[in-house]
Design an enzyme around this catalytic site. Structure first.
Site, mmCIF file in Angstrom:
data_model
loop_
_atom_site.group_PDB
_atom_site.id
_atom_site.type_symbol
_atom_site.label_atom_id
_atom_site.label_comp_id
_atom_site.label_asym_id
_atom_site.label_seq_id
_atom_site.Cartn_x
_atom_site.Cartn_y
_atom_site.Cartn_z
ATOM 1 N N HIS A 299 0.825 -1.207 0.000
ATOM 2 C CA HIS A 299 0.000 0.000 0.000
ATOM 3 C C HIS A 299 0.859 1.257 0.000
ATOM 4 O O HIS A 299 1.005 1.929 1.023
ATOM 5 C CB HIS A 299 -0.937 -0.005 1.212
ATOM 6 C CG HIS A 299 -2.113 -0.906 1.040
ATOM 7 N ND1 HIS A 299 -2.741 -1.531 2.086
ATOM 8 C CD2 HIS A 299 -2.780 -1.283 -0.076
ATOM 9 C CE1 HIS A 299 -3.754 -2.245 1.620
ATOM 10 N NE2 HIS A 299 -3.791 -2.114 0.313
ATOM 11 N N HIS B 124 -0.230 -8.861 0.774
ATOM 12 C CA HIS B 124 -1.299 -9.032 1.770
ATOM 13 C C HIS B 124 -1.900 -10.421 1.768
ATOM 14 O O HIS B 124 -2.644 -10.781 2.673
ATOM 15 C CB HIS B 124 -2.425 -8.019 1.505
ATOM 16 C CG HIS B 124 -1.931 -6.629 1.357
ATOM 17 N ND1 HIS B 124 -1.738 -6.020 0.129
ATOM 18 C CD2 HIS B 124 -1.540 -5.733 2.279
ATOM 19 C CE1 HIS B 124 -1.269 -4.797 0.313
ATOM 20 N NE2 HIS B 124 -1.122 -4.603 1.596
ATOM 21 N N GLU C 8 -5.803 -8.254 3.439
ATOM 22 C CA GLU C 8 -5.275 -9.382 4.228
ATOM 23 C C GLU C 8 -6.418 -10.195 4.849
ATOM 24 O O GLU C 8 -6.360 -11.423 4.920
ATOM 25 C CB GLU C 8 -4.339 -8.856 5.333
ATOM 26 C CG GLU C 8 -3.707 -10.002 6.113
ATOM 27 C CD GLU C 8 -2.864 -9.532 7.292
ATOM 28 O OE1 GLU C 8 -2.262 -8.452 7.208
ATOM 29 O OE2 GLU C 8 -2.828 -10.259 8.300
ATOM 30 N N SER D 37 5.168 0.188 4.558
ATOM 31 C CA SER D 37 5.233 0.180 3.098
ATOM 32 C C SER D 37 5.748 1.505 2.529
ATOM 33 O O SER D 37 5.671 1.729 1.323
ATOM 34 C CB SER D 37 3.852 -0.158 2.521
ATOM 35 O OG SER D 37 2.839 0.502 3.224
#
Ligand code: SF4
Length: 325
Positions: free
Chosen positions: A58, A91, A143, A284
């Protein structure tokens, strides 16, 4: 707390002084690093374009860079041509996704973080053991969708808050287990787990913590600096669970916090003229964006930069054999 090397801008009278306290650890975790390397290696191995199902991690900056190298990001597998490889994001994906890729004889590489895969395997074992799983996580997060996709429909129930625990209706309270998303708030999750254990004393807990080392360490690092900060800036995407949690942690420690994607997002009015600004980055977000924010602060303030002292993280995950053989 101890802080490491600091640099001081030339004290220009027109610039107010600002101490920038940079949390450590911050930024890329081993799972994100591995996922990005997988896309880069897949581009080397197969040539462009390489398709990637969902954002590999992300972060728009990371995604845009990979696009420039030849990655094509898609929402679903049916957008991938038969003759091109596809990478699944860090994820994790429901089992139906690799199964559909196999049915089409697509070449695919799974970049699911090994710590997410560990939760998937735990879920499978609990279902084989006849347990119903209460999964602590955020509805709609990729996720969570991926983990629910490891077990038959109805075998797992999502629990988001302590209030959800009170509302739960379960068929067999003696036969429950819980698991969690890897990127949750450590403190909030402890409250939900305590509520579950009070209401269902026989519930089985995971053998080890599901919230990953990177999430826990970054939250602890923000807790350590927040009491000294007038404002905290968290670099991360609005859909990045671990980044959102960092902003929450700072706020709870009494430091008003904002999640920003890049320096251009800094709300200067909100920032005001603080004495100390804390800075961190979600798992991230690349370090380059931390430097970009410090540079933006330097243009308006006479910055004294301090790095929080910490034990470096040494976690490294192996790359998939098909890309390194
Ligand atoms: S935040 Fe944790 S679970 Fe997610 S990719 Fe990084 S190490 Fe893996």
């Amino acid at each position: 707390m101890p802080y490491m090397a600091c640099t001081v801008d030339e004290l220009t009278p027109s610039k107010p002084a600002l101490r920038v306290l940079i949390a450590a650890p911050r930024g890329f975790c081993a799972g994100v690093d591995r996922a990005i390397q997988i896309v880069e290696l897949a581009l080397e191995r197969f040539g462009a374009p390489v398709y990637v199902r969902h954002e590999i991690v992300h972060n728009r900056f990371v995604v845009d860079r990979l696009k420039q190298l030849g990655a094509v990001f898609v929402d679903e597998l049916d957008e991938v041509p038969d003759d091109r490889p596809v990478v699944f994001s860090a994820h994790g994906v429901p089992k139906s996704v690799p199964a559909a890729a196999q049915d089409r004889a697509l070449t695919y590489v799974d970049a699911t973080c090994p710590l997410v895969s560990k939760v998937h395997r735990q879920a499978e074992r609990l279902i084989a053991d006849g347990r119903h799983i209460l999964f602590i996580g955020h509805a709609g997060h990729p996720e969570v969708i991926g983990t629910f996709g490891q077990v038959p429909a109805g075998a797992m129930t999502l629990v988001e808050t302590v209030d959800d625990v009170a509302r739960l209706e379960v068929a067999d309270p003696a036969n429950l287990a819980f698991l969690t998303q890897t990127t949750l708030s450590v403190d909030d999750t402890a409250l939900v787990v305590a509520a579950l254990q009070t209401r269902f004393p026989a519930i089985r807990a995971p053998r080890s913590e599901d919230i990953c080392y990177a999430t826990s360490n970054r939250q602890a690092a923000v807790k350590a600096i927040a009491p000294e900060c007038d404002r905290v800036l968290v670099i991360g995407a609005p859909n990045s669970s671990n980044s959102l949690r960092l902003a929450e942690v700072a706020e709870r420690m009494g430091a008003p916090a904002r999640l920003i994607e890049r320096a251009a997002d800094i709300d200067w009015e909100w920032l005001g003229t603080p004495a100390t600004v804390g800075l961190t980055a979600g798992a991230s977000a690349p370090e380059l964006l931390v430097r970009e924010v410090v540079d933006a602060l330097r243009r308006r303030f006479a910055v004294t930069e301090e790095q929080a002292d910490h034990n470096p993280e040494r976690m490294v995950f192996k790359l998939p054999r098909e890309l390194v053989a």
